[in-house]
Motif scaffolding. Structure first.
Motif, PDB file in Angstrom:
ATOM      1  N   LYS A 123       0.718  -1.251   0.725  1.00  0.00           N
ATOM      2  CA  LYS A 123      -0.288  -0.082   0.274  1.00  0.00           C
ATOM      3  C   LYS A 123       0.871   1.109   0.560  1.00  0.00           C
ATOM      4  N   ILE A 124       2.275   1.144   0.509  1.00  0.00           N
ATOM      5  CA  ILE A 124       3.157   2.469   1.272  1.00  0.00           C
ATOM      6  C   ILE A 124       3.153   2.334   0.102  1.00  0.00           C
ATOM      7  N   ILE A 125       4.012   1.592  -1.128  1.00  0.00           N
ATOM      8  CA  ILE A 125       4.324   1.597  -2.311  1.00  0.00           C
ATOM      9  C   ILE A 125       3.952   2.378  -4.103  1.00  0.00           C
ATOM     10  N   ALA A 129      19.726   7.368   0.300  1.00  0.00           N
ATOM     11  CA  ALA A 129      20.536   7.361   2.275  1.00  0.00           C
ATOM     12  C   ALA A 129      19.839   8.776   2.652  1.00  0.00           C
ATOM     13  N   SER A 130      17.780   8.936   2.346  1.00  0.00           N
ATOM     14  CA  SER A 130      17.306   9.794   2.558  1.00  0.00           C
ATOM     15  C   SER A 130      16.890   9.900   3.808  1.00  0.00           C
ATOM     16  N   PRO A 131      16.596  10.318   4.866  1.00  0.00           N
ATOM     17  CA  PRO A 131      16.219  10.145   6.182  1.00  0.00           C
ATOM     18  C   PRO A 131      14.573   9.813   5.872  1.00  0.00           C
ATOM     19  N   ILE A 132      13.948  10.076   5.249  1.00  0.00           N
ATOM     20  CA  ILE A 132      12.031  10.212   4.465  1.00  0.00           C
ATOM     21  C   ILE A 132      12.159   9.594   3.139  1.00  0.00           C
ATOM     22  N   ALA A 133      13.101   8.528   2.946  1.00  0.00           N
ATOM     23  CA  ALA A 133      12.896   7.136   2.601  1.00  0.00           C
ATOM     24  C   ALA A 133      11.580   6.136   2.285  1.00  0.00           C
ATOM     25  N   ASP A 134      10.933   6.381   1.645  1.00  0.00           N
ATOM     26  CA  ASP A 134       9.765   5.991   2.139  1.00  0.00           C
ATOM     27  C   ASP A 134       9.934   4.007   2.539  1.00  0.00           C
ATOM     28  N   SER A 135      11.216   2.777   1.999  1.00  0.00           N
ATOM     29  CA  SER A 135      10.767   1.978   1.965  1.00  0.00           C
ATOM     30  C   SER A 135      11.422   1.617   3.375  1.00  0.00           C
ATOM     31  N   LEU A 136      12.226   2.743   3.813  1.00  0.00           N
ATOM     32  CA  LEU A 136      13.257   2.316   5.364  1.00  0.00           C
ATOM     33  C   LEU A 136      12.704   2.451   6.435  1.00  0.00           C
ATOM     34  N   PRO A 137      11.898   3.252   7.075  1.00  0.00           N
ATOM     35  CA  PRO A 137      11.578   1.518   8.169  1.00  0.00           C
ATOM     36  C   PRO A 137      11.016   0.715   8.024  1.00  0.00           C
ATOM     37  N   PHE A 138      10.529   0.344   6.835  1.00  0.00           N
ATOM     38  CA  PHE A 138      10.342  -0.562   6.965  1.00  0.00           C
ATOM     39  C   PHE A 138      10.849  -2.236   6.665  1.00  0.00           C
ATOM     40  N   LEU A 139      12.048  -1.575   6.029  1.00  0.00           N
ATOM     41  CA  LEU A 139      13.166  -2.619   6.047  1.00  0.00           C
ATOM     42  C   LEU A 139      13.626  -2.562   7.609  1.00  0.00           C
ATOM     43  N   PHE A 140      13.944  -1.677   8.005  1.00  0.00           N
ATOM     44  CA  PHE A 140      14.492  -1.636   9.451  1.00  0.00           C
ATOM     45  C   PHE A 140      14.304  -2.286  10.422  1.00  0.00           C
ATOM     46  N   VAL A 141      12.766  -2.414  10.460  1.00  0.00           N
ATOM     47  CA  VAL A 141      11.999  -3.238  11.524  1.00  0.00           C
ATOM     48  C   VAL A 141      12.191  -4.563  11.034  1.00  0.00           C
TER      49      VAL A 141
END
Length: 485
Positions: A292-294, A315-327
């Motif tokens: 859904k986010i994508i 490496a943007s701190p607002i990249a939409d994929s990163l929080p998902f990939l982090f958790v």
């Protein structure tokens, strides 16, 4: 080693070398081929006026006797010609049947439904609509609206355009494979598909397009200053705005192993060049919240070429994929001339635009573990508009439960610091706590102590602090509503 790009435009073969290979596709079409139906407005991949269809042979084409190209709509203003070897580009001039002087059903329905006023955006809409019908037989109204989210119009209010799409769906249309000699094009392309490409221009630019990873890492080790491109959805914008001064390029588009995505045991394994459209497809039924986010963080034109690896390396701190990939504790595979190593994405970023990537290394794969049974995952994106907007705030939360107690939790937030942040103290607090509104409020106090947001044009520091508290409460109330459903 080849010294030219081989591509087809509306069925006609072109071998492009020298300076022309470093043009954007839109400039090549307009200035070199006179295909002026492709319009340029924003030069940022936002408006869709420059839309064309890009056809590629599927990776399994050797087993496909029909040699049918797979067509996707793309923004030609942020795509370099040197990225297009082996492509068949179809412009608005090639959509209709010119030999029989017959309009494409989409073109006729745009006339019948009065879908055009000033007309400047119309070619881009027509191409995007034809592309949707190429891949979907009878798109619904919602599918038309989603499929055209990357095309902007300032005149019609979109209603007549959507009506035109629905009308064209009822008529049906001939597929491009029936109009172009795809067998001949495929034979020409496959005969040269294994060649590496080295191009030089009179103004001092050069590009290397290898077909294997070993050649890419060897080149990068010898030329650490090379600008690496795959999707180039960000680099293309920088180039058009005069902010990219690269003269030496490394193009990764022709390395097949970087574009493969699969499910292996309990994880998604995606090559760094896997496009967001492909990631969206593979996430369906596995990570629906991420799908859904994508679907809203880029237009179809952007998702069809933008890559997961590019989103990570940017490496943007607002990249939409990163929080998902982090958790998810995604694992990054990094490859250099000395071999391959693996790094948890939580350990990859060291500071703003700084990460654990050694000289000569490339990001080659991303491994995303699938969710354990019964784990609840929610993703959040806050932006000024729904589709195609840069995030003001992003977040990802998962929890495992033991009855009404929280067994384990994972939280990552974006746009609250110089890098995406994993909130370890908040995660530790949750362990063993009762799942209640009071617990989420207490967790909010801890979470805001772990972040360092700033104020900018998209939102204030205080707004982001409040959002951090709010998504924890939202997670709780969403869970309660689902339990009652």
């Amino acid at each position: 080693m080849r010294d030219h790009i081989l591509l087809f435009v509306n069925g006609t073969e072109h071998q492009v070398s020298g300076t022309d290979a470093f043009l954007t596709l839109s400039d090549f079409l307009r200035l070199r081929l006179g295909k002026c139906g492709t319009k340029i407005v924003c030069s940022e991949g936002d408006c869709g006026s420059c839309s064309v269809l890009s056809g590629r042979l599927p990776q399994s084409s050797s087993q496909n006797s029909a040699n049918q190209f797979e067509y996707r709509v793309i923004d030609s203003c942020i795509r370099f010609v040197f990225q297009l070897d082996g492509c068949h580009i179809v412009t608005v001039e090639g959509i209709g049947d010119s030999k029989n002087d017959q309009l494409h059903p989409v073109q006729q329905s745009m006339i019948d439904c009065h879908g055009s006023q000033c007309g400047f955006c119309t070619p881009g809409f027509v191409v995007a609509m034809a592309g949707l019908l190429e891949n979907e037989n009878s798109p619904t109204e919602d599918e038309w609206r989603r499929g055209l989210s990357g095309n902007l119009c300032r005149c019609t209010g979109y209603a007549p355009i959507v009506a035109a799409g629905l009308a064209a769906s009822k008529v049906g249309c001939e597929k491009l494979a029936a109009r172009f000699d795809e067998t001949a094009m495929a034979e020409s392309i496959t005969s040269k598909s294994s060649d590496s490409i080295k191009l030089d221009s009179a103004d001092g630019q050069s590009v290397f397009s290898p077909t294997c990873l070993a050649d890419a890492t060897e080149f990068l080790a010898a030329h650490p200053d090379a600008k690496i491109v795959a999707g180039a959805t960000d680099v293309g914008v920088q180039f058009n705005k005069g902010r990219c001064e690269a003269t030496r390029w490394l193009n990764l588009n022709r390395i097949a192993e970087l574009s493969r995505v699969s499910i292996e045991e309990n994880e998604i394994v995606a090559g760094a060049n896997t496009t967001w459209s492909e990631i969206e497809t593979v996430c369906e039924g596995r990570f629906d919240s991420f799908k859904k986010i994508i679907s809203i963080f880029g237009s179809p034109q952007i998702r069809n070429v933008g890559t997961i690896g590019g989103n990570i390396i940017n490496a943007s701190p607002i990249a939409d994929s990163l929080p998902f990939l982090f958790v998810c504790d995604a694992i990054l595979e990094l490859t250099g001339s000395d071999g391959t190593r693996q790094v948890n994405i939580n350990d990859f970023y060291q500071d703003y635009k700084q990460f654990d990537l050694q000289p000569g290394e490339l990001l080659t794969k991303i491994r995303i573990p699938l969710l354990p049974p019964n784990r609840k995952l929610e993703l959040y994106k806050v932006s000024r508009r729904l589709d195609m907007d840069i995030s003001t705030f992003t977040g990802a939360i998962w929890m495992d439960f033991d009855g009404n107690q929280i067994a384990e939790a994972g939280i990552a937030l974006g746009a609250v610091g110089p890098v995406v942040l994993r909130l370890r103290k908040t995660e530790e607090f949750f362990r063993g706590q009762t799942f209640s509104e009071s617990t989420m409020q207490q967790a909010g106090d801890i979470a805001v102590s772990e972040i360092t947001p700033i104020s900018d044009v998209r939102g204030s520091k205080d707004f982001r602090l409040q959002l951090t508290r709010n998504i924890l409460l939202k997670f709780f109330h969403q869970s309660q509503q689902e339990a009652l459903a």
